[in-house]
Design an enzyme around this catalytic site. Structure first.
Site: not given
Ligand code: NAD
Ligand code: UDX
Length: 472
Positions: A161, A220, A223, A268, A272, A276
């Site tokens: 994602e 992933k 990126a 700047a 960050f 993630c």
């Molecule tokens: P999160 O902690 O918000 O959600 C994960 C959920 O999974 C929790 O609610 C937990 O209770 C549940 N869970 C764990 N084990 C389980 C099981 N066996 N059965 C049912 N539920 C279960 O995490 P998130 O931020 O949604 O991230 C999930 C994944 O996506 C991670 O690998 C993360 O790196 C990736 N990811 C996150 C983002 C983001 O912006 N947060 C973006 C891209 C990818």
């Molecule tokens: C990031 C990736 O952008 C996304 O593609 C991936 O799926 C999950 O991780 P996220 O962490 O939700 O997303 O937010 P993002 O907008 O990337 O910002 C991450 C951090 O970098 C924040 O603290 C933001 O304030 C900081 N940032 C971002 C900077 O300091 N400068 C920038 O130019 C951009």
């Protein structure tokens, strides 16, 4: 190719919730069930106050909930019913044991995978949605195959994602690309087509990229590493700007106009944050180490080192500007979320900064428009910050608005770039009038119009800018 009619998403978090809610929104003929072990989280998804704040999320969820979108803790029933299962559980950095502080903790992935193997009575497509180390799909396949009975077949896909928090719904409705990795076998390719067909209900065909399984998993991590590297690069340059009189916004603009570089992700900042970037880079560092590629590991590690340096550099600047002591001074921190338009605080720079201010015996007044007060206490009460809640309450105040936080403050520190903190949105004259003098303002987000703020009387420091800029 399977015509997907029923989807289960394991994990109702920041990714599983919005991602699968959008699938339900765009594919009315598919039943989408999002499951979690966390009852409180599921209750919140079923209530009027969703567990996460994300612009546009309520509209999508409220439109489809109870029609083709369901939230439940009945994991087994949803697995059993689904043609396709997303595994969208958390993959945090390991805290203990082998690889502690670097490797991804895959216990939740394994738990969910074992559950699928135990419950499924017919063939399924299982999709890694979580961010995982390269070749995790292989372990999932081994577990599924070893635990399933003869006639059942599992295809594993990787579909990482790319949404960013704060813009998740926008990103999901109009993604730059959707990446689907599969084993390049006839079954794998057929499963890949099944998932591609789901996305093609709203994503143009040329934005759906298909690759082999390992390329997708690694893309992933790659990126996120590349995005974070750009921020660390501009932050490294911000230190040079402050020392020379160059202006980091001007440098970023001048560089970003080169179409080979592009203008995005060159803002700047105080560093960050988010769940993630750090986690995924450390994951890549660990992978490189395991592959016996120490130079590669060191290269990526430097992105995280620079991020820590940027936070510490900002704190040092604040303390030295306030005459080398902030003991008993009131520091107003505007923003606690890791970026604007989210209530998420995971790895927020605010946590590091406030911990340092507390260590220096300052009183910290905090305001954030979306973060729950209890979350702030939880983040700051982590071991190593202030263990005792009562002690913590004496050291911080959580305020109802920016004016309350800044009242009687010696310094205001902007940590999150919320629009409401911009010079034309907040009454900085009113803030100045109610502060101790000299009134210091530190902008960690390049949010303010410095000239306007200085004209009020503030002593201003903006990251990547030198007060003497423009002079000989
Ligand atoms: P999160 O902690 O918000 O959600 C994960 C959920 O999974 C929790 O609610 C937990 O209770 C549940 N869970 C764990 N084990 C389980 C099981 N066996 N059965 C049912 N539920 C279960 O995490 P998130 O931020 O949604 O991230 C999930 C994944 O996506 C991670 O690998 C993360 O790196 C990736 N990811 C996150 C983002 C983001 O912006 N947060 C973006 C891209 C990818
Ligand atoms: C990031 C990736 O952008 C996304 O593609 C991936 O799926 C999950 O991780 P996220 O962490 O939700 O997303 O937010 P993002 O907008 O990337 O910002 C991450 C951090 O970098 C924040 O603290 C933001 O304030 C900081 N940032 C971002 C900077 O300091 N400068 C920038 O130019 C951009």
């Amino acid at each position: 190719m399977v015509d997907v009619k029923s989807i289960c998403c394991i994990g109702a978090g920041y990714v599983g919730g919005p991602t699968c809610a959008v699938i339900a929104y765009k594919c009315h003929n598919i039943k989408v069930t999002i499951v979690d072990l966390n009852q409180a989280r599921i209750d919140a998804w079923n209530s009027d106050k969703l567990p996460i704040y994300e612009p546009g999320l309520e509209e999508v969820v409220f439109d489809r909930r109870g029609k083709n979108l369901f939230f439940t803790t009945d994991v087994d029933a949803a697995i059993e019913e689904a043609d396709l299962i997303f595994v969208s559980v958390n993959t945090p950095t390991k805290k203990t044991g082998m690889g502690a502080g670097m490797a991804a903790d895959l216990a939740y992935i394994e738990g969910a995978t074992r559950r699928i193997a135990e419950v499924a009575t017919r063939s399924k497509i299982v999709v890694e949605k979580s961010t995982v180390p390269c070749r995790t799909a292989e372990s999932m396949r081994t577990i599924l195959e070893a635990n399933s009975t003869g006639s059942i077949h599992f295809d594993i896909l990787s579909n990482p994602e790319f949404l960013a928090e704060g813009t998740a719904i926008k990103d999901l409705l109009n993604p730059d690309r959707v990446l689907i990795g599969a084993l390049q076998t006839p079954e794998g390719i057929s499963a890949q087509k099944s998932l591609a067909a789901v996305y093609q209900n709203w994503v143009p065909e040329d934005r759906v990229i298909t690759t082999n399984l390992w390329s997708s998993e690694l893309s992933k991590l790659a990126a996120n590493a590349l995005l974070a590297q750009r921020i660390s690069s501009i932050n490294a340059l911000s230190a040079i700007c402050e020392a020379t009189g160059a202006d980091v916004d001007e440098v970023a603009y001048a560089c970003g106009r080169d179409s080979r570089l592009g203008s995005k992700f060159l803002k700047a900042s105080v560093g960050f944050g988010g769940s993630c970037f750090q986690k995924d880079i450390l994951n890549l560092v660990y992978l490189s180490q395991q592959l016996n590629l120490p130079e590669v590991a060191d290269y990526w590690q430097q992105v995280v080192i620079m991020n820590e340096y940027q936070k510490k550099r900002f704190v040092r600047k604040i303390i030295s500007t306030l005459f080398n002591t902030i003991t008993n001074k009131r520091i107003a921190v505007l923003g606690f979320a890791f970026k604007k338009d989210t209530g998420d605080t995971r790895e927020s720079a605010a946590i590091t900064l406030i911990k340092d201010f507390i260590d220096e015996n300052a009183h910290v007044a905090i305001y954030d428009p979306k973060v729950e007060h209890e979350q702030i206490y939880m983040d700051l009460a982590e071991p190593g910050v202030v263990d005792n809640r009562k002690q913590l309450e004496k050291r911080i105040s959580i305020c109802a608005d920016a004016y309350e936080a800044c009242k009687g403050a010696d310094a205001v520190v902007i940590v999150t770039e919320w629009d409401e903190f911009k010079s034309d949105q907040l009454d900085y004259q009113r803030i100045y009038d109610n502060m101790h003098k000299p009134a210091f303002l530190f902008d960690g987000r390049l949010l303010l119009d410095a000239a306007q703020i200085r004209a009020i009387g503030f002593k201003v420091h903006i990251i990547g800018k030198n007060e003497l800029a423009g002079t000989a």
